[in-house]
Design a protein around this motif. Structure first.
Motif, PDB file in Angstrom:
ATOM      1  N   TYR A 119       0.823  -1.216   0.000  1.00 48.75           N
ATOM      2  CA  TYR A 119       0.000   0.000   0.000  1.00 48.75           C
ATOM      3  C   TYR A 119       0.857   1.266   0.000  1.00 48.75           C
ATOM      4  N   ASP A 120       2.002   1.221   0.656  1.00 48.23           N
ATOM      5  CA  ASP A 120       2.883   2.385   0.616  1.00 48.23           C
ATOM      6  C   ASP A 120       3.316   2.651  -0.830  1.00 48.23           C
ATOM      7  N   ASP A 121       3.683   1.588  -1.524  1.00 48.86           N
ATOM      8  CA  ASP A 121       4.118   1.732  -2.917  1.00 48.86           C
ATOM      9  C   ASP A 121       2.960   2.194  -3.812  1.00 48.86           C
ATOM     10  N   LEU A 122       1.782   1.643  -3.571  1.00 44.51           N
ATOM     11  CA  LEU A 122       0.608   2.008  -4.381  1.00 44.51           C
ATOM     12  C   LEU A 122       0.278   3.497  -4.256  1.00 44.51           C
ATOM     13  N   VAL A 123       0.203   3.976  -3.035  1.00 43.21           N
ATOM     14  CA  VAL A 123      -0.204   5.374  -2.828  1.00 43.21           C
ATOM     15  C   VAL A 123       0.836   6.324  -3.427  1.00 43.21           C
ATOM     16  N   ARG A 124       2.111   6.023  -3.213  1.00 40.40           N
ATOM     17  CA  ARG A 124       3.150   6.873  -3.793  1.00 40.40           C
ATOM     18  C   ARG A 124       3.084   6.839  -5.326  1.00 40.40           C
ATOM     19  N   SER A 125       2.846   5.661  -5.875  1.00 34.79           N
ATOM     20  CA  SER A 125       2.803   5.526  -7.340  1.00 34.79           C
ATOM     21  C   SER A 125       1.621   6.280  -7.939  1.00 34.79           C
ATOM     22  N   LEU A 126       0.453   6.165  -7.324  1.00 33.98           N
ATOM     23  CA  LEU A 126      -0.724   6.853  -7.883  1.00 33.98           C
ATOM     24  C   LEU A 126      -0.580   8.366  -7.757  1.00 33.98           C
ATOM     25  N   LEU A 127      -0.051   8.837  -6.642  1.00 33.78           N
ATOM     26  CA  LEU A 127       0.186  10.280  -6.508  1.00 33.78           C
ATOM     27  C   LEU A 127       1.120  10.767  -7.619  1.00 33.78           C
ATOM     28  N   ALA A 128       2.157   9.997  -7.892  1.00 34.38           N
ATOM     29  CA  ALA A 128       3.120  10.393  -8.925  1.00 34.38           C
ATOM     30  C   ALA A 128       2.471  10.429 -10.307  1.00 34.38           C
ATOM     31  N   GLN A 129       1.378   9.694 -10.480  1.00 30.14           N
ATOM     32  CA  GLN A 129       0.636   9.723 -11.753  1.00 30.14           C
ATOM     33  C   GLN A 129      -0.332  10.897 -11.797  1.00 30.14           C
ATOM     34  N   GLY A 130      -0.399  11.686 -10.728  1.00 32.29           N
ATOM     35  CA  GLY A 130      -1.294  12.842 -10.711  1.00 32.29           C
ATOM     36  C   GLY A 130      -2.648  12.569 -10.093  1.00 32.29           C
ATOM     37  N   THR A 131      -2.829  11.366  -9.536  1.00 32.40           N
ATOM     38  CA  THR A 131      -4.106  11.022  -8.894  1.00 32.40           C
ATOM     39  C   THR A 131      -4.108  11.589  -7.486  1.00 32.40           C
ATOM     40  N   THR A 132      -4.828  12.705  -7.308  1.00 31.89           N
ATOM     41  CA  THR A 132      -4.867  13.351  -5.997  1.00 31.89           C
ATOM     42  C   THR A 132      -6.039  12.859  -5.162  1.00 31.89           C
ATOM     43  N   GLN A 157      -2.508  11.832   0.193  1.00 32.67           N
ATOM     44  CA  GLN A 157      -3.480  11.623  -0.894  1.00 32.67           C
ATOM     45  C   GLN A 157      -4.908  11.654  -0.336  1.00 32.67           C
ATOM     46  N   ARG A 158      -5.781  12.414  -0.992  1.00 32.95           N
ATOM     47  CA  ARG A 158      -7.202  12.380  -0.648  1.00 32.95           C
ATOM     48  C   ARG A 158      -7.746  11.027  -1.080  1.00 32.95           C
ATOM     49  N   ALA A 159      -8.498  10.376  -0.204  1.00 36.96           N
ATOM     50  CA  ALA A 159      -8.929   9.028  -0.550  1.00 36.96           C
ATOM     51  C   ALA A 159     -10.242   8.670   0.110  1.00 36.96           C
ATOM     52  N   LEU A 160     -10.884   7.673  -0.479  1.00 32.61           N
ATOM     53  CA  LEU A 160     -12.041   7.019   0.106  1.00 32.61           C
ATOM     54  C   LEU A 160     -11.682   5.545   0.137  1.00 32.61           C
ATOM     55  N   VAL A 161     -11.813   4.936   1.309  1.00 34.22           N
ATOM     56  CA  VAL A 161     -11.340   3.556   1.480  1.00 34.22           C
ATOM     57  C   VAL A 161     -12.475   2.695   2.005  1.00 34.22           C
ATOM     58  N   GLY A 162     -12.650   1.532   1.387  1.00 33.40           N
ATOM     59  CA  GLY A 162     -13.704   0.623   1.834  1.00 33.40           C
ATOM     60  C   GLY A 162     -13.177  -0.743   2.215  1.00 33.40           C
ATOM     61  N   LYS A 163     -13.710  -1.257   3.329  1.00 36.84           N
ATOM     62  CA  LYS A 163     -13.495  -2.665   3.662  1.00 36.84           C
ATOM     63  C   LYS A 163     -14.447  -3.485   2.789  1.00 36.84           C
ATOM     64  N   VAL A 164     -13.912  -4.354   1.966  1.00 37.50           N
ATOM     65  CA  VAL A 164     -14.766  -5.150   1.075  1.00 37.50           C
ATOM     66  C   VAL A 164     -15.614  -6.105   1.908  1.00 37.50           C
ATOM     67  N   ALA A 165     -16.927  -6.136   1.578  1.00 38.53           N
ATOM     68  CA  ALA A 165     -17.838  -7.067   2.245  1.00 38.53           C
ATOM     69  C   ALA A 165     -18.268  -8.120   1.227  1.00 38.53           C
ATOM     70  N   MET A 166     -18.111  -9.378   1.580  1.00 38.31           N
ATOM     71  CA  MET A 166     -18.504 -10.496   0.697  1.00 38.31           C
ATOM     72  C   MET A 166     -18.674 -11.732   1.573  1.00 38.31           C
ATOM     73  N   ASP A 167     -19.870 -12.283   1.577  1.00 47.33           N
ATOM     74  CA  ASP A 167     -20.151 -13.341   2.557  1.00 47.33           C
ATOM     75  C   ASP A 167     -20.815 -14.579   1.968  1.00 47.33           C
ATOM     76  N   ASP A 168     -21.138 -14.568   0.671  1.00 44.64           N
ATOM     77  CA  ASP A 168     -21.948 -15.669   0.138  1.00 44.64           C
ATOM     78  C   ASP A 168     -21.067 -16.895  -0.133  1.00 44.64           C
ATOM     79  N   PRO A 169     -21.273 -17.974   0.626  1.00 44.40           N
ATOM     80  CA  PRO A 169     -20.431 -19.170   0.433  1.00 44.40           C
ATOM     81  C   PRO A 169     -20.624 -19.804  -0.945  1.00 44.40           C
ATOM     82  N   ALA A 170     -21.721 -19.470  -1.629  1.00 40.65           N
ATOM     83  CA  ALA A 170     -21.947 -20.042  -2.970  1.00 40.65           C
ATOM     84  C   ALA A 170     -20.970 -19.465  -3.994  1.00 40.65           C
ATOM     85  N   THR A 171     -20.442 -18.282  -3.741  1.00 37.37           N
ATOM     86  CA  THR A 171     -19.570 -17.630  -4.733  1.00 37.37           C
ATOM     87  C   THR A 171     -18.207 -17.208  -4.183  1.00 37.37           C
ATOM     88  N   CYS A 172     -18.066 -17.173  -2.854  1.00 40.17           N
ATOM     89  CA  CYS A 172     -16.802 -16.716  -2.262  1.00 40.17           C
ATOM     90  C   CYS A 172     -16.092 -17.907  -1.615  1.00 40.17           C
TER      91      CYS A 172
END
Ligand code: GUN
Ligand code: FE
Length: 450
Positions: A119-132, A157-172
């Protein structure tokens, strides 16, 4: 008001979808809270005095020659834990790709050390691409998503972060899912509270309620997350009507479209961003427009997983809010500048057609392709409006999230010939050729982050 920063130079922005504004030789006044207090034109007598004052105070930033200020780029759809997978594993359809490559990779983020490194690498990389501003899907795990939020705060970096929710044993798979709906809802609630507690009054990183997509969630989970959205007022993000398989799955299970189902669960709000939405019809568009919900248009990944092109002009004309997403790693580029070019190209293919064996009048839908101004608007103000955040424009009252684009640097395709390029033509060149090598200084909320 004592300005905290004065940027002197020229800029471009698109305050409306079809309007380019050239801001020649302006002083951009930023206050102590990181907001643009004023944009002072060269003919305004205050400009000279303010620039002199700012220079004496050491808060003047003069743009170098051949440089233009633009609003920071907004990426509405990034899968943070898929960052190590960027540029590979695109040889399978969505439903296979998820099970074969993506769930096993995302499951590894249970390890906080791995998450911290990636995640450290991701955030630095996206900022360097101009993604604020970036809107992130995290993984199922709570703590590693807070590590992602910490990386955004650390690097600014300004961000919105979500914890992914997925619970269906038929597909997960058993190795990567929430234990059940109640657990997923409780963990999402705790994630929201912990992320909010990490920051003060004017938070840079916002929590997002994130059901992965209807096929991976039980009705109980979707119901509970809708309730949580009402309770907390949080943003919501999910995937909708992405592919034939995904849209068909929802129709078979719930007897309606993704949009209708999400609306019944209370998940279609003016703070909702639906990724892809390629197969939404006119009724879905009308419902989205009524609710104020937005689409994250991800043209690159759609070429791999959707086998269809999102009808961006139709959606905009129906009143749907639209911005752009890279969909890392369904999309192979981390750059929203690349994304806007793919949006331009795919809108041409949709409107004008693709199969040379058809006659020209039958080859495409006949809709007008996006213009350069519209594509730039999608990447900046359109994305900001989708999130209801005061960014994406270089105007009074907006947060100062901006970057400098420099022409004629070695290694960049952006070439400026002052004798041959009018400002509007230079803007077009920026839209089509500005690359990573052309990106200079970057600010988020008035703070220099690069
Ligand atoms: N649908 C459900 N999960 C995903 C994902 O990770 N990427 C894409 N492109 N579509 C999805
Ligand atoms: Fe996605």
């Amino acid at each position: 008001m004592q300005p905290a920063l004065v940027v002197l130079g020229s800029g471009f922005h698109t305050p409306a979808r079809d309007r380019l504004e050239v801001l020649a030789d302006c002083a951009f006044i930023v206050d102590g809270t990181g907001r643009i207090a004023d944009v002072i034109r060269p003919e305004d007598p205050r400009q000279q005095a303010l620039a002199a004052w700012a220079e004496a105070q050491g808060v003047l930033h003069r743009l170098p020659a051949d440089a233009w200020l633009i609003p920071g780029l907004v990426d509405l759809h990034v899968h943070a834990p898929q960052w190590p997978q960027l540029g590979k594993a695109l040889d399978a359809p969505l439903e296979v790709w998820l099970q074969k490559y993506t769930f096993p990779l995302e499951a590894r983020f249970a390890d906080p050390d791995f998450a911290a490194e990636v995640y450290d690498d991701l955030v630095r990389s996206l900022l360097a691409q101009g993604t604020t501003t970036a809107m992130y899907f995290g993984s199922v795990h709570k703590r590693p998503n807070l590590i992602l939020a910490e990386a955004c705060l650390r690097h600014g970096q300004r961000a919105l972060v979500g914890k992914v929710a997925m619970d269906d044993p038929a597909t997960c798979p058993a190795f990567y899912r929430d234990a059940d709906a109640a657990t997923a809802i409780a963990e999402t609630r705790a994630f929201i509270a912990e992320l909010r507690a990490m920051q003060g009054e004017d938070p840079l990183v916002l929590p997002v309620i994130t059901p992965r997509f209807i096929p991976s969630c039980t009705d109980d989970l979707l119901e509970g997350l809708g309730q949580l959205a009402r309770e907390t007022g949080c943003h919501v993000q999910t995937h909708a009507s992405e592919s034939d398989w995904a849209a068909g799955y929802v129709r078979d299970r719930l007897g309606c479209s993704d949009c209708t189902a999400l609306d019944r669960f209370g998940l279609l709000t003016d703070r909702t961003v639906l990724a892809h939405a390629n197969f939404i019809d006119g009724n879905d568009m009308a419902l989205m427009a009524q609710r104020g919900a937005a689409v994250a248009h991800c043209p690159m990944s759609n070429a791999y997983f959707a086998n269809a092109i999102f009808p961006v002009r139709r959606a905009l004309e129906a009143g749907v809010e639209v911005g752009l997403g890279t969909d890392i790693s369904g999309g192979f580029s981390p750059s929203i500048l690349d994304g806007l070019r793919h949006a331009l190209m795919t809108s041409r293919h949709l409107g004008r057609g693709a199969d040379p064996t058809l006659p020209p009048e039958a080859r495409g839908t006949g809709e007008a392709p996006l213009t350069a101004v519209e594509a730039f608007w999608l990447a900046t103000a359109g994305g900001a409006d989708a999130l209801s955040l005061p960014v994406g424009r270089l105007a009074e009252g907006q947060c100062f999230d901006a970057l400098v684009i420099r022409a004629n640097l070695p290694g960049s395709g952006l070439r400026h010939f002052p004798g041959a390029d009018r400002p509007e033509e230079l803007f077009e060149k920026i839209v089509l050729t500005a690359d990573r090598a052309a990106i200079g200084d970057i600010w988020v909320q008035g703070r220099k982050v690069r």
